[in-house]
Design a protein around this motif. Structure first.
Motif, PDB file in Angstrom:
ATOM      1  N   VAL A 160       1.096 -30.208  10.934  1.00  0.00           N
ATOM      2  CA  VAL A 160       0.048 -30.707  10.022  1.00  0.00           C
ATOM      3  C   VAL A 160      -1.063 -29.675   9.855  1.00  0.00           C
ATOM      4  CG1 VAL A 160       0.268 -33.206  10.091  1.00  0.00           C
ATOM      5  CG2 VAL A 160      -0.900 -32.054  11.950  1.00  0.00           C
ATOM      6  N   GLN A 161      -1.385 -28.968  10.937  1.00  0.00           N
ATOM      7  CA  GLN A 161      -2.435 -27.952  10.824  1.00  0.00           C
ATOM      8  C   GLN A 161      -1.942 -26.773   9.982  1.00  0.00           C
ATOM      9  OE1 GLN A 161      -3.001 -28.347  15.049  1.00  0.00           O
ATOM     10  NE2 GLN A 161      -5.193 -28.050  14.764  1.00  0.00           N
ATOM     11  N   ALA A 162      -0.671 -26.424  10.157  1.00  0.00           N
ATOM     12  CA  ALA A 162      -0.121 -25.325   9.360  1.00  0.00           C
ATOM     13  C   ALA A 162      -0.155 -25.688   7.881  1.00  0.00           C
ATOM     14  CB  ALA A 162       1.307 -25.023   9.799  1.00  0.00           C
ATOM     15  N   LEU A 222      -3.234 -25.202   2.372  1.00  0.00           N
ATOM     16  CA  LEU A 222      -4.103 -25.667   1.278  1.00  0.00           C
ATOM     17  C   LEU A 222      -5.021 -24.533   0.835  1.00  0.00           C
ATOM     18  CD1 LEU A 222      -5.321 -29.183   2.508  1.00  0.00           C
ATOM     19  CD2 LEU A 222      -3.833 -28.711   0.560  1.00  0.00           C
ATOM     20  N   LEU A 223      -5.471 -23.727   1.826  1.00  0.00           N
ATOM     21  CA  LEU A 223      -6.359 -22.602   1.508  1.00  0.00           C
ATOM     22  C   LEU A 223      -5.569 -21.387   1.031  1.00  0.00           C
ATOM     23  CD1 LEU A 223      -8.865 -22.625   4.519  1.00  0.00           C
ATOM     24  CD2 LEU A 223      -9.072 -23.788   2.341  1.00  0.00           C
ATOM     25  N   LEU A 224      -4.428 -21.167   1.667  1.00  0.00           N
ATOM     26  CA  LEU A 224      -3.699 -19.913   1.398  1.00  0.00           C
ATOM     27  C   LEU A 224      -2.951 -19.955   0.073  1.00  0.00           C
ATOM     28  CD1 LEU A 224      -2.272 -19.205   4.957  1.00  0.00           C
ATOM     29  CD2 LEU A 224      -4.283 -18.199   3.863  1.00  0.00           C
ATOM     30  N   VAL A 225      -2.243 -21.054  -0.164  1.00  0.00           N
ATOM     31  CA  VAL A 225      -1.406 -21.106  -1.367  1.00  0.00           C
ATOM     32  C   VAL A 225      -1.544 -22.424  -2.124  1.00  0.00           C
ATOM     33  CG1 VAL A 225       0.381 -19.508  -0.566  1.00  0.00           C
ATOM     34  CG2 VAL A 225       0.536 -21.905   0.070  1.00  0.00           C
ATOM     35  N   GLY A 226      -2.305 -23.357  -1.569  1.00  0.00           N
ATOM     36  CA  GLY A 226      -2.323 -24.703  -2.153  1.00  0.00           C
ATOM     37  C   GLY A 226      -3.455 -24.942  -3.125  1.00  0.00           C
ATOM     38  N   PHE A 258      -0.682 -37.519   7.681  1.00  0.00           N
ATOM     39  CA  PHE A 258       0.533 -38.006   7.008  1.00  0.00           C
ATOM     40  C   PHE A 258       1.205 -36.909   6.199  1.00  0.00           C
ATOM     41  CE2 PHE A 258      -1.240 -42.276   7.804  1.00  0.00           C
ATOM     42  CZ  PHE A 258      -0.127 -42.837   8.397  1.00  0.00           C
ATOM     43  N   ALA A 259       0.574 -35.739   6.109  1.00  0.00           N
ATOM     44  CA  ALA A 259       1.200 -34.620   5.380  1.00  0.00           C
ATOM     45  C   ALA A 259       2.540 -34.272   6.029  1.00  0.00           C
ATOM     46  CB  ALA A 259       0.286 -33.416   5.393  1.00  0.00           C
ATOM     47  N   LEU A 260       2.709 -34.710   7.289  1.00  0.00           N
ATOM     48  CA  LEU A 260       3.927 -34.438   8.022  1.00  0.00           C
ATOM     49  C   LEU A 260       5.137 -35.077   7.347  1.00  0.00           C
ATOM     50  CD1 LEU A 260       4.341 -32.977  10.661  1.00  0.00           C
ATOM     51  CD2 LEU A 260       4.089 -35.115  11.868  1.00  0.00           C
ATOM     52  N   ASN A 261       4.875 -36.207   6.702  1.00  0.00           N
ATOM     53  CA  ASN A 261       6.018 -36.956   6.169  1.00  0.00           C
ATOM     54  C   ASN A 261       6.560 -36.393   4.858  1.00  0.00           C
ATOM     55  OD1 ASN A 261       6.176 -39.058   8.146  1.00  0.00           O
ATOM     56  ND2 ASN A 261       4.131 -39.608   7.420  1.00  0.00           N
ATOM     57  N   ILE A 303      -4.930 -18.079  11.412  1.00  0.00           N
ATOM     58  CA  ILE A 303      -3.799 -17.850  12.332  1.00  0.00           C
ATOM     59  C   ILE A 303      -3.707 -19.008  13.326  1.00  0.00           C
ATOM     60  CG2 ILE A 303      -2.923 -16.370  14.199  1.00  0.00           C
ATOM     61  CD1 ILE A 303      -4.236 -14.007  12.661  1.00  0.00           C
ATOM     62  N   GLY A 304      -4.886 -19.445  13.814  1.00  0.00           N
ATOM     63  CA  GLY A 304      -4.920 -20.565  14.753  1.00  0.00           C
ATOM     64  C   GLY A 304      -4.263 -21.802  14.168  1.00  0.00           C
ATOM     65  N   LEU A 305      -4.580 -22.096  12.911  1.00  0.00           N
ATOM     66  CA  LEU A 305      -3.998 -23.289  12.286  1.00  0.00           C
ATOM     67  C   LEU A 305      -2.509 -23.097  12.030  1.00  0.00           C
ATOM     68  CD1 LEU A 305      -6.754 -24.189   9.638  1.00  0.00           C
ATOM     69  CD2 LEU A 305      -6.223 -25.453  11.718  1.00  0.00           C
TER      70      LEU A 305
END
Ligand code: SF4
Ligand code: SF4
Lengths: 174, 313
Positions: free
Chosen positions: B238-240, B245-249, B310-313, B230-232
């Motif tokens: 970028v944190q979301a 990555l853990l939840l659906v990636g 850089f995941a933001l881009n 939840i914190g992320l």
């Protein structure tokens, strides 16, 4: 360092010059060319950039280093790695948001030094001096009268990932 | 659109960071197990359980000693410039979590040694009879034993939280930029250690106590994982996307199946049935908890290296 992205053609001369000047092992690079295309057709903008370690003012690679091998040099706060103190724990690599470091095959961590050995002799870094379009400028950002400071005052510019909070010291003119 | 291409091609950096392989997750896992064991054994000393012949506080220090040494060996194997390892101990870098950790690890050995003195091995007493004198002095002073227990718990907690702080101090990796990663690693270390001690304890009271404690730790761990996610998810973009990555990636299957399912929920269910006398205790559930703890470290270390600004881009 200030780099004019409107002049850079991505020829990679800076990359080769660095490899030759600093004896960078084959298959590795201390600087590289990034091409970023953004926007929506037909108004797509493209930026070509020569990238390297940003010699950050708040360098996380220095604060996480357990041996003090990563340090600020006395001259201009250039970020350097002392090879004889580095144990190769790679914390600094994980801490750099720009992925500017790598493990040298000899075991220590390596990266751009801003060619400090040249700068101390009053020369420009190798990448700056070979650039055929003269798009790179090296100087003292703390001196408001230096060429680099004047370029930043007069031209639109940005740094990379300022939101990562490391206070990078390479600026790109757009 | 936003498309970035780069000519950079450094080994283990591109296309995604992979500088830490099996050694670091193994080291973090063993560090967590030792932390948990020291807390449990320190607690038993504090409670005066050393008077019981079969108290696990008599053998946990030995096991901790071995596991800690194996963990440090794994850390050593990860170093690229191994001959320079002594450089860690010629300086103390106050801002470096790794520097703190190396010094804490060195301080833990003497504490384990004092624990071992409560019932020293024959090999040691044969060679150094004076050790028996030390043991007598220690055993006579209840307050000293209580203090040793507190110190053992304190340093155990120190190692446990350090293993999390080590990663969360590296802000460039959004998945690790969480202020409760230390809590997750500490509680996971406690649950792994409680599961382990539950299986090997000779004392029936301790076996049951630790099964109950393990259930509590597993439930808390689930809450801490939920808070971590939840914190992320509610932090920066970028944190979301790192949490995704853990939840659906890319790491979702190992996270859901091995960490949450087989590592926490199913063993928790089995152990709840066991402590309520519906089924007999089985070593299967503790084993699942321990392996789940190991996989948790692997998932967090790998997914953390994969996550990027850089995941933001
Ligand atoms: S770019 Fe990376 S390696 Fe260079 S100073 Fe900044 S954080 Fe350190
Ligand atoms: S790899 Fe070397 S320079 Fe980097 S943090 Fe470790 S000791 Fe310091």
């Amino acid at each position: 360092m200030v780099i004019d992205t409107t002049k850079c053609v991505g020829c990679q001369d800076c990359v080769i010059a660095c490899q030759a000047e600093n004896n960078v092992p084959q298959g590795f690079c201390r600087d590289w060319i990034t091409t970023e295309a953004k926007g929506k057709f037909p108004t797509i903008e493209m930026e070509i950039r020569s990238e390297r370690c940003n010699h950050c003012t708040d360098a996380p690679c220095i604060s996480c280093c357990p041996t003090g091998a990563s340090h600020y040099h006395d001259v201009g706060g250039v970020v350097l790695v002392n090879h004889d103190e580095c144990i190769g724990c790679k914390a600094c690599i994980a801490s750099c948001p720009y992925d500017a470091r790598y493990v040298h095959p000899e075991g220590y961590v390596d990266k751009c030094t801003f060619c400090i050995h040249r700068v101390e002799k009053g020369q420009d870094p190798a990448c700056v001096s070979v650039c055929p379009t003269h798009c790179m400028h090296f100087g003292d950002l703390d001196d408001p009268n230096s060429k680099v400071s004047k370029l930043l005052q007069s031209r639109r510019n940005h740094s990379l990932l300022p939101e990562a909070g490391t206070k990078p010291n390479i600026f790109y003119l757009t | 659109m936003n498309e970035i291409t780069t000519t950079r091609h450094n080994p283990f950096i591109d296309p995604t960071l992979q500088v830490w392989n099996w050694e670091i997750p193994v080291y973090l896992f063993l560090g967590g197990m030792v932390a948990g064991m020291m807390i449990i054994s320190g607690y038993f000393l504090f409670k005066g359980r050393h008077k019981e012949e079969n108290c696990s506080c008599y053998y946990l220090p030995y096991i901790s000693f071995v596991l800690l040494s194996v963990g440090m060996l794994a850390l050593f194997l990860d170093l690229e410039h191994k001959l320079y390892v002594w450089r860690l101990y010629t300086t103390f870098q106050i801002t470096s979590a790794m520097s703190w950790g190396s010094w804490i690890l060195v301080l833990v050995y003497p504490i384990l040694f004092v624990n071992i003195l409560l019932r020293p091995p024959k090999m040691l007493t044969d060679k150094f009879p004076i050790v028996i004198e030390w043991q007598k002095v220690l055993l006579e002073k209840t307050s000293w034993i209580k203090n040793i227990g507190v110190l053992t718990m304190f340093f155990g907690a120190g190692i446990g939280l350090y293993t999390g702080v080590l990663l969360s101090s590296l802000g460039a990796r959004p998945l690790w930029s969480s202020s409760i990663l230390w809590m997750l690693f500490l509680i996971s270390g406690l649950s792994g250690a409680a599961a382990f001690v539950h299986v090997i304890a000779k004392d029936a009271y301790e076996r049951v106590l630790l099964a109950k404690a393990d259930n509590a730790f597993l439930i808390i761990e689930l809450f801490v994982i939920a808070l971590f996610i939840i914190g992320l998810k509610t932090a920066t973009e970028v944190q979301a996307s790192a949490a995704d990555l853990l939840l659906v990636g890319k790491f979702a299957s190992s996270f859901w199946v091995f960490v949450i399912g087989l590592g926490i929920i199913i063993p928790l269910f089995i152990q709840l049935l066991a402590v309520n006398h519906k089924i007999n205790h089985t070593p299967l559930a503790p084993l699942m908890v321990i392996i789940g703890g190991l996989i948790l470290r692997f998932v967090i270390v790998s997914a953390g290296q994969y996550s990027h600004w850089f995941a933001l881009n």
